[in-house]
Design an enzyme around this catalytic site. Structure first.
Site, PDB file in Angstrom:
ATOM      1  N   LYS A  52       0.766  -1.159  -0.120  1.00  0.00           N
ATOM      2  CA  LYS A  52       0.180  -0.137   0.008  1.00  0.00           C
ATOM      3  C   LYS A  52       1.031   1.255   0.070  1.00  0.00           C
ATOM      4  O   LYS A  52       0.600   2.116  -0.672  1.00  0.00           O
ATOM      5  CB  LYS A  52      -0.815  -0.169   0.961  1.00  0.00           C
ATOM      6  N   GLN A  96      -4.659  -1.472   9.633  1.00  0.00           N
ATOM      7  CA  GLN A  96      -4.780  -2.762   9.016  1.00  0.00           C
ATOM      8  C   GLN A  96      -5.018  -3.797   9.956  1.00  0.00           C
ATOM      9  O   GLN A  96      -4.962  -4.169  11.149  1.00  0.00           O
ATOM     10  CB  GLN A  96      -3.285  -3.141   8.526  1.00  0.00           C
ATOM     11  N   ASP A 119     -11.047   3.091   4.382  1.00  0.00           N
ATOM     12  CA  ASP A 119     -11.289   1.548   4.377  1.00  0.00           C
ATOM     13  C   ASP A 119     -12.842   1.119   4.363  1.00  0.00           C
ATOM     14  O   ASP A 119     -13.196   0.073   4.080  1.00  0.00           O
ATOM     15  CB  ASP A 119     -10.759   0.804   5.797  1.00  0.00           C
TER      16      ASP A 119
HETATM   17  N1  L34 Z   1      -7.737  -2.585   7.560  1.00  0.00           N
HETATM   18  N2  L34 Z   1      -6.976  -4.664   6.882  1.00  0.00           N
HETATM   19  C1  L34 Z   1      -7.706  -3.476   6.251  1.00  0.00           C
HETATM   20  N3  L34 Z   1      -7.889  -3.196   5.244  1.00  0.00           N
HETATM   21  C2  L34 Z   1      -7.892  -3.981   4.084  1.00  0.00           C
HETATM   22  O1  L34 Z   1      -8.124  -3.553   2.877  1.00  0.00           O
HETATM   23  C3  L34 Z   1      -7.226  -5.269   4.584  1.00  0.00           C
HETATM   24  N4  L34 Z   1      -6.880  -6.296   3.438  1.00  0.00           N
HETATM   25  C4  L34 Z   1      -7.294  -7.556   3.782  1.00  0.00           C
HETATM   26  C5  L34 Z   1      -6.538  -8.076   5.100  1.00  0.00           C
HETATM   27  N5  L34 Z   1      -6.700  -6.583   6.277  1.00  0.00           N
HETATM   28  C6  L34 Z   1      -7.106  -5.578   5.878  1.00  0.00           C
HETATM   29  C7  L34 Z   1      -6.097  -5.894   2.605  1.00  0.00           C
HETATM   30  O2  L34 Z   1      -5.469  -5.093   2.434  1.00  0.00           O
HETATM   31  C8  L34 Z   1      -6.812  -8.310   2.642  1.00  0.00           C
HETATM   32  N6  L34 Z   1      -5.813  -7.155   1.981  1.00  0.00           N
HETATM   33  C9  L34 Z   1      -4.912  -7.506   1.013  1.00  0.00           C
HETATM   34  C10 L34 Z   1      -4.232  -6.387   0.438  1.00  0.00           C
HETATM   35  C11 L34 Z   1      -3.326  -6.760  -0.937  1.00  0.00           C
HETATM   36  C12 L34 Z   1      -3.330  -8.020  -1.203  1.00  0.00           C
HETATM   37  C13 L34 Z   1      -3.864  -9.135  -0.680  1.00  0.00           C
HETATM   38  C14 L34 Z   1      -4.890  -8.696   0.417  1.00  0.00           C
HETATM   39  C15 L34 Z   1      -2.154  -8.226  -2.322  1.00  0.00           C
HETATM   40  O3  L34 Z   1      -1.492  -7.601  -2.796  1.00  0.00           O
HETATM   41  N7  L34 Z   1      -2.175  -9.615  -2.942  1.00  0.00           N
HETATM   42  C16 L34 Z   1      -1.245  -9.883  -3.653  1.00  0.00           C
HETATM   43  C17 L34 Z   1      -0.254 -10.983  -3.211  1.00  0.00           C
HETATM   44  C18 L34 Z   1       0.491 -10.399  -2.108  1.00  0.00           C
HETATM   45  C19 L34 Z   1       1.534 -11.563  -1.544  1.00  0.00           C
HETATM   46  O4  L34 Z   1       2.312 -11.761  -2.242  1.00  0.00           O
HETATM   47  O5  L34 Z   1       1.235 -12.153  -0.424  1.00  0.00           O
HETATM   48  C20 L34 Z   1      -2.094 -10.700  -4.965  1.00  0.00           C
HETATM   49  O6  L34 Z   1      -1.546 -10.654  -6.163  1.00  0.00           O
HETATM   50  O7  L34 Z   1      -3.127 -11.259  -4.626  1.00  0.00           O
END
Ligand code: L34
Length: 291
Positions: A52, A96, A119
């Site tokens: 982020k 988060q 959020d």
């Molecule tokens: N407050 N908590 C708050 N806001 C959020 O919007 C989140 N979330 C979820 C968990 N807790 C939170 C996220 O940010 C899930 N989440 C999130 C954000 C980004 C990715 C996955 C979950 C992401 O970038 N995933 C990548 C892979 C990342 C890796 O290598 O682990 C993808 O390509 O799916």
């Protein structure tokens, strides 16, 4: 089968935001500013939070990362939120999740001013979203809707099954898909751990949104030929053959399910990147209000 390329669409969205930032700055305004509070050192949370912060930098936003040790008291966390609420140099901020067990999520979420709650977790934003009023839509559901929109996927009159009823994904997703607008106008079913004939319910979906948090829960027999499948799961599975020691697996058994789909999101590279792009989008919405 066509992949719903969250990575590519998130890039597109971020490029649009970047142009808007350049214009804002050229007009003499400061760029949008997002703060992220991270408590403790959950490795997945650290990955997402770092992504982020990096995304902010890439589009030209200011960002602040407030990283607290896991033993921080709830009181200090709430005081920090009060300060961020009042800080006019900041357009929005997030805490988060998950938080350590001695901190109450609900109390924390309700402390954030709705106008800074990018959020979209505050009850005011959830309630306004449910009523179809102006609101911050939380980033994962918002990102999924954006993905559906940009691929021009038909939703009107379709049967959408949302697997999972969490406050963050399943709940809001079901509300968005039944709205009287595009994307929306679906007949929505919410399926969850207590649903009796869960396989049959899923197999009747034209659009299946899997957010149940169980690796490869959705198998080929649960998917209708030609369905659109959105995989919200991001489960880390131990894998010694990978450099990082794990691989990411969705809530959908991709290899067997994907041949049956008209569209499907990959994991990684599907919903995850859209979540991040949509958070930036919400931060821009907050910033536009103060211009
Ligand atoms: N407050 N908590 C708050 N806001 C959020 O919007 C989140 N979330 C979820 C968990 N807790 C939170 C996220 O940010 C899930 N989440 C999130 C954000 C980004 C990715 C996955 C979950 C992401 O970038 N995933 C990548 C892979 C990342 C890796 O290598 O682990 C993808 O390509 O799916």
């Amino acid at each position: 089968m066509e992949l719903l390329d969250g990575k590519a669409i998130s890039k597109q969205l971020r490029e649009e935001l970047k142009e808007e930032v350049e214009q804002m700055v050229a007009e003499g305004h400061r760029p949008p500013h997002l703060a992220v509070i991270l408590v403790g050192s959950n490795p997945a949370s650290e990955t997402y939070v770092n992504a982020k912060v990096k995304a902010c930098k890439d589009v030209g936003y200011e960002s602040s990362l407030l990283h607290f040790p896991p033993e921080i008291s709830q009181e200090i966390l709430l005081n920090t939120i009060d300060e961020l609420n009042e800080n006019e140099d900041l357009d929005g901020f997030i805490v988060q999740l998950p938080l350590p067990s001695h901190i109450d999520d609900r109390t924390v979420i309700e402390r954030v001013l709705p106008g800074k709650d990018v959020d979209g977790f505050h009850p005011i934003n959830v309630g306004r979203m449910a009523l179809g009023l102006d609101a911050f839509v939380s980033a994962t559901p918002g990102g999924i809707v954006e993905l559906i929109k940009r691929y021009e996927i038909e939703t009107e009159g379709k049967h959408c099954v949302v697997l999972g009823r969490s406050n963050i994904v399943g709940g809001p997703m079901s509300i968005l898909m039944r709205r009287n607008t595009y994307p929306g106008n679906c007949t929505v079913t919410i399926a969850h751990s207590r649903t009796k004939n869960i396989k049959e319910v899923c197999a009747s979906a034209d659009i299946l949104i899997a957010a149940i948090g169980k690796p490869e829960f959705v198998t080929a027999d649960m998917v209708k030929e030609g369905a659109v499948v959105i995989d919200v799961g991001i489960n880390r599975m131990d894998d010694a053959t990978r450099e990082r020691g794990y691989r990411l697996v969705g809530d959908v058994a991709f290899a067997e399910v994907s041949p049956k789909c008209s569209y499907i999101t990959p994991v990684p590279g599907g919903v995850g990147p859209m979540t991040i792009a949509y958070l930036l989008n919400n931060t821009m919405i907050a910033a536009r209000k103060r211009k």
